[in-house]
Design a protein around this motif. Structure first.
Motif, PDB file in Angstrom:
ATOM      1  N   ARG A 166       4.659   1.749   1.726  1.00  0.00           N
ATOM      2  CA  ARG A 166       5.815   2.301   1.004  1.00  0.00           C
ATOM      3  C   ARG A 166       6.423   3.471   1.778  1.00  0.00           C
ATOM      4  O   ARG A 166       7.640   3.545   1.962  1.00  0.00           O
ATOM      5  N   THR A 169       0.842  -1.185   0.000  1.00  0.00           N
ATOM      6  CA  THR A 169       0.000   0.000   0.000  1.00  0.00           C
ATOM      7  C   THR A 169       0.885   1.245   0.000  1.00  0.00           C
ATOM      8  O   THR A 169       2.088   1.175   0.292  1.00  0.00           O
ATOM      9  N   ALA A 170       0.294   2.380  -0.300  1.00  0.00           N
ATOM     10  CA  ALA A 170       1.043   3.641  -0.271  1.00  0.00           C
ATOM     11  C   ALA A 170       1.593   3.897   1.131  1.00  0.00           C
ATOM     12  O   ALA A 170       2.717   4.385   1.300  1.00  0.00           O
TER      13      ALA A 170
END
Length: 207
Positions: free
Chosen positions: A190, A186-187
Motif C-alpha cells: 500500500r 500488505t501494508a
C-alpha cells in the motif's frame, strides 16, 4: 479537489485521444473527486476531444475501475479512479454503514459467493423491493464496498428525470465487491503504491 486543478491545468497543454486520457488518469489516480466535476471539467480540461465513451472504453477493456468515496447529496458523489493492476493498493478503506440492514448484508453475501452480478440477480438475492435494493446499492457504493464495471450508474444520478431510463438500464453492468479486485495488499505494498502515485502526480519527493 479544487487545490489540484491549477497544478494539473498548468502541467502541459491538453492533448487528444486515449493516450491523453491514460496520462490524466495516472495523475488523478487515488484522488477522491466529485464524479460530475471529473466528467464535466477536469477530464475535458486535459483532453481536447474527451467524450464519456472514452472512459467507458477503458473500463470495458479492464484497465480502469472506480470506487466510491462518499456521497455528495443525492445526485453526486466522490469517486476514485484506479488502474486495475493496483486497484486494491490504492482503493480507500471501506467506511462503516451507519444504518446497516439485512438488505445490505444479503447483497454483500451474494456478491461474495456468486461474484460479479447484474441487478436482476441482486434483486432476487436481496429479498427486497427495487427501491430498497437500489438505495442499499448506493449506500454500499459510497462506503467503498462495491463497484460497477460501467459508469452508467454514476451518470444516472445527475440525469434529468425526463432522460432517465429504466432502473436496469441505469444500473447496467455488473456489480462486484471492491475486495474482489485483487488479493489483500500488505501494508508495504500500500505504502509503495501511494508513494508511486504521488510521484506520478507531482514529480517530487520529500521526507
Amino acid at each position: 479537489y479544487g487545490a489540484f486543478l491549477p497544478r494539473w491545468h498548468g502541467l502541459d497543454q491538453p492533448r487528444r485521444g486515449p493516450l491523453a486520457l491514460r496520462d490524466a488518469i495516472q495523475r488523478l489516480e487515488g484522488v477522491a473527486l466529485p464524479f460530475s466535476e471529473l466528467e464535466q471539467r477536469i477530464l475535458p480540461a486535459r483532453i481536447l476531444d474527451y467524450r464519456p465513451q472514452m472512459l467507458d472504453e477503458l473500463g470495458a477493456a479492464g484497465e480502469l475501475v472506480w470506487v466510491g468515496a462518499g456521497a455528495l447529496g443525492t445526485k453526486d458523489g466522490r469517486v476514485v479512479l484506479l488502474r486495475r493492476y493496483r486497484a486494491r493498493e490504492l482503493a480507500p478503506a471501506p467506511a462503516e454503514l451507519p444504518n446497516r440492514s439485512p438488505v445490505h448484508d444479503r447483497i454483500v453475501e451474494h456478491l461474495r459467493t456468486a461474484g460479479a452480478s447484474f441487478l436482476v440477480a441482486i434483486e432476487g438475492a436481496a429479498g427486497a423491493n427495487r427501491s430498497e435494493v437500489t438505495q442499499a446499492l448506493w449506500d454500499l457504493v459510497w462506503a467503498g464496498v462495491i463497484t460497477n464495471d460501467t459508469f452508467a450508474p454514476l451518470r444516472s444520478l445527475s440525469a434529468p428525470a425526463s432522460r432517465r431510463v429504466s432502473a436496469h438500464a441505469s444500473f447496467g453492468g455488473r456489480w462486484s465487491l471492491v475486495d474482489s479486485l485483487g488479493p489483500t495488499p500488505t501494508a508495504t505494498a500500500r505504502m509503495h503504491a501511494q508513494a508511486t502515485a504521488l510521484l506520478e502526480r507531482w514529480g517530487i519527493a520529500s521526507r
